[in-house]
Design a protein around this motif. Structure first.
Motif, PDB file in Angstrom:
ATOM      1  N   HIS A 232       0.838  -1.208   0.000  1.00 57.19           N
ATOM      2  CA  HIS A 232       0.000   0.000   0.000  1.00 57.19           C
ATOM      3  C   HIS A 232       0.871   1.256   0.000  1.00 57.19           C
ATOM      4  O   HIS A 232       0.656   2.198  -0.755  1.00 57.19           O
ATOM      5  CB  HIS A 232      -0.948  -0.012   1.210  1.00 57.19           C
ATOM      6  CG  HIS A 232      -1.447  -1.389   1.523  1.00 57.19           C
ATOM      7  ND1 HIS A 232      -2.254  -2.073   0.653  1.00 57.19           N
ATOM      8  CD2 HIS A 232      -1.202  -2.229   2.563  1.00 57.19           C
ATOM      9  CE1 HIS A 232      -2.493  -3.282   1.162  1.00 57.19           C
ATOM     10  NE2 HIS A 232      -1.867  -3.398   2.320  1.00 57.19           N
TER      11      HIS A 232
ATOM     12  N   TYR B  33      -8.032  -4.239  14.153  1.00 56.75           N
ATOM     13  CA  TYR B  33      -6.822  -4.732  13.489  1.00 56.75           C
ATOM     14  C   TYR B  33      -5.656  -4.858  14.472  1.00 56.75           C
ATOM     15  O   TYR B  33      -5.421  -3.994  15.309  1.00 56.75           O
ATOM     16  CB  TYR B  33      -6.428  -3.761  12.354  1.00 56.75           C
ATOM     17  CG  TYR B  33      -5.157  -4.153  11.635  1.00 56.75           C
ATOM     18  CD1 TYR B  33      -5.209  -5.006  10.544  1.00 56.75           C
ATOM     19  CD2 TYR B  33      -3.920  -3.690  12.060  1.00 56.75           C
ATOM     20  CE1 TYR B  33      -4.044  -5.389   9.883  1.00 56.75           C
ATOM     21  CE2 TYR B  33      -2.749  -4.067  11.404  1.00 56.75           C
ATOM     22  CZ  TYR B  33      -2.821  -4.918  10.319  1.00 56.75           C
ATOM     23  OH  TYR B  33      -1.667  -5.299   9.674  1.00 56.75           O
TER      24      TYR B  33
ATOM     25  N   GLN C 216      -1.045  -9.305   9.595  1.00 57.82           N
ATOM     26  CA  GLN C 216      -0.211  -9.215   8.399  1.00 57.82           C
ATOM     27  C   GLN C 216       0.291 -10.612   7.999  1.00 57.82           C
ATOM     28  O   GLN C 216       0.604 -10.858   6.845  1.00 57.82           O
ATOM     29  CB  GLN C 216       0.973  -8.277   8.678  1.00 57.82           C
ATOM     30  CG  GLN C 216       1.904  -8.067   7.522  1.00 57.82           C
ATOM     31  CD  GLN C 216       2.754  -6.818   7.719  1.00 57.82           C
ATOM     32  OE1 GLN C 216       2.296  -5.698   7.511  1.00 57.82           O
ATOM     33  NE2 GLN C 216       3.980  -7.005   8.176  1.00 57.82           N
TER      34      GLN C 216
HETATM   35  N1  ARG Z   1       0.606  -4.441   5.691  1.00 55.59           N
HETATM   36  C1  ARG Z   1      -0.453  -4.546   6.632  1.00 55.59           C
HETATM   37  C2  ARG Z   1      -1.113  -5.898   6.561  1.00 55.59           C
HETATM   38  O1  ARG Z   1      -0.863  -6.621   5.667  1.00 55.59           O
HETATM   39  C3  ARG Z   1      -1.508  -3.511   6.465  1.00 55.59           C
HETATM   40  C4  ARG Z   1      -1.108  -2.339   7.231  1.00 55.59           C
HETATM   41  C5  ARG Z   1      -1.959  -2.021   8.367  1.00 55.59           C
HETATM   42  N2  ARG Z   1      -1.023  -1.430   9.236  1.00 55.59           N
HETATM   43  C6  ARG Z   1      -1.286  -0.749  10.306  1.00 55.59           C
HETATM   44  N3  ARG Z   1      -0.302  -0.300  10.962  1.00 55.59           N
HETATM   45  N4  ARG Z   1      -2.494  -0.558  10.748  1.00 55.59           N
HETATM   46  O2  ARG Z   1      -1.850  -6.266   7.448  1.00 55.59           O
END
Ligand code: ARG
Length: 457
Positions: free
Chosen positions: A82, A314, A319
């Motif tokens: 992203h 989240y 990840q």
């Molecule tokens: N790269 C992350 C994932 O695959 C998404 C990023 C979300 N990061 C965050 N610090 N809220 O889950």
């Protein structure tokens, strides 16, 4: 991207442990598609100007063209796909690129990208299963009359038809197909617009983005939307169960291709030789399908354990959702293709199968059934009489129908010549004409039904 409140940058360890770009770059197509849908919606809602939206959209198309041509660069400082895509967009478009992330978070962004990726993987699985199902039906039709031993405990049990045996796998795989299809319906909701966890204060149009990205509707709860990975678990569970079936089928081919069995000659294209033993034709593809099932189940276990106990919404643990899904998808795609080729192109040694069915006293049940029907003997007693006949046949080194009528009458006087009509393997399979049974007439009916179920006619 978030440097504002920090006095120092991340350590080397932090950068390394945090970086998901080495694997999540596989999401680049979905990420660009999600961003294009999002910016079009922001423009429609008057949240960004048409001019900025157009510049951003053109920039995103340029990023896509670069990734298509050169691949996605891996810079750990940019963490994930992203930020990587947005950083390149900023280089192309300038500060206006910063408007793209209005009313969005990486949390809803990744949930959306990943959902779209898994949706494609499920569609691919369904198409590959269809190819294997057609191969199974084709070979079952060809071998509706071919007789082989049916086994329980891998001991010769009763004669069956090869067509019937292959259609057993048709049933397993069509259930697998339905699990993927069912999961596709359940996952048909778009998380985009859930933002970080609570929704957004901007006047967004979530129906518009859901529609643009091919979803039936937006998700109903923003907390669930950013923390839900059920769609990925559904995929991994369906993949696991499918891989179990593929592994069982692979195991049958391995056994059948062994010299003592000799039931099948695997295609050259899916066999390997040995560097030392010139006579060898090894069933490596089948063995790897059997092996891959273990890894696919490991992937499902991995994501279940990642998700268990995570509080809303989240957490970065999530990840780790991608590597097991990507790994399982690669393994499943290969396994389905290998088994479709094996089913379509193997040569079944029908004479040898028939001989094996004749050798193992596979029609003993038919003798017992005959005694019940023709001589009105209770089944348990008939079983006992038949056992004595099998013992005598073994002693004489002949098949059951190689015993003379005198031998049989000596065991039980109620047996007469008509019994020989029941003792051949052909008579045995023809007799098993109950619904779902192995008789060629039933197998042909099921082949016709299978073709209908596949939409082949
Ligand atoms: N790269 C992350 C994932 O695959 C998404 C990023 C979300 N990061 C965050 N610090 N809220 O889950």
């Amino acid at each position: 991207m978030w440097g504002g409140r920090f006095a120092e940058g991340p350590s080397a360890i932090m950068r390394e442990i945090n970086a998901s770009i080495p694997f999540d770059k596989a999401l680049w197509r979905e990420d660009i598609a999600g961003s294009r849908a999002h910016v079009a919606m922001l423009a429609q809602q008057g949240i960004v100007s048409e001019a900025d939206a157009t510049a951003i959209d053109e920039g995103l198309q340029q990023v896509a063209a670069e990734y298509e041509r050169d691949g996605v660069p891996e810079d750990w400082d940019l963490e994930d796909i992203h930020m990587t895509a947005e950083a390149r967009l900023t280089e192309i478009v300038g500060p206006a690129a910063g408007r793209l992330h209005t009313a969005r978070s990486r949390n809803d962004q990744v949930a959306t990208d990943f959902r779209m990726w898994v949706r494609s993987a499920m569609q691919r699985s369904i198409a590959s299963i269809d190819a294997l199902l057609s191969a199974l039906v084709g070979r079952a039709e060809e071998h509706a009359d071919s007789i082989m031993p049916g086994f329980t405990h891998l001991q010769t049990a009763q004669p069956v038809t090869l067509g019937h045996h292959l259609l057993a796998y048709f049933e397993m795989l069509i259930r697998d197909r339905s699990r993927f299809a069912d999961a596709l319906v359940r996952m048909d909701e778009c998380p985009l617009g859930s933002a970080a966890l609570a929704g957004t204060g901007f006047d967004i149009d979530r129906d518009m983005t859901a529609n643009a990205l091919g979803f039936a509707m937006p998700t109903r709860n923003s907390l669930d939307a950013v923390s839900d990975r059920d769609f990925a678990l559904d995929y991994l569970m369906a993949a696991s169960q499918c891989s179990l079936h593929l592994s069982r089928l692979a195991e049958e081919f391995i056994i059948w291709a062994s010299q003592p069995f000799g039931f099948v000659k695997l295609p050259d294209t899916l066999s390997t030789g040995s560097s030392i033993m010139p006579q060898k034709r090894n069933p490596d593809a089948a063995e790897l399908v059997r092996g891959h099932a273990g890894r696919i189940i490991g992937c499902a276990t991995s994501l279940m354990i990642t998700m268990k106990g995570l509080p809303l919404a989240y957490s970065k643990d999530m990840q780790n959702d991608k590597p097991p899904v990507f790994e399982a998808a690669g393994l499943l795609d290969l396994s389905l293709a290998a088994m479709a080729g094996m089913v379509a192109d193997s040569r079944f040694e029908t004479a040898r199968m028939r001989q094996a069915a004749e050798a193992g006293h596979a029609t003993a049940t038919d003798l017992a059934d005959w005694l019940v029907r023709q001589a009105d003997i209770p089944f348990r007693e008939a079983h006992h009489i038949t056992g004595a006949a099998v013992k005598l046949a073994d002693e004489k080194g002949v098949a059951l129908d190689g015993l003379s009528i005198g031998d049989l009458k000596a065991i039980d006087a109620r047996i007469d010549e008509r019994v020989f009509d029941a003792l051949s393997v052909d008579a045995s399979v023809a007799a098993r004409a109950s619904y779902g049974g192995t008789a060629p007439v039933r197998v042909r009916e099921q082949v016709a039904a299978a073709k209908k179920r596949l939409g082949l006619e």
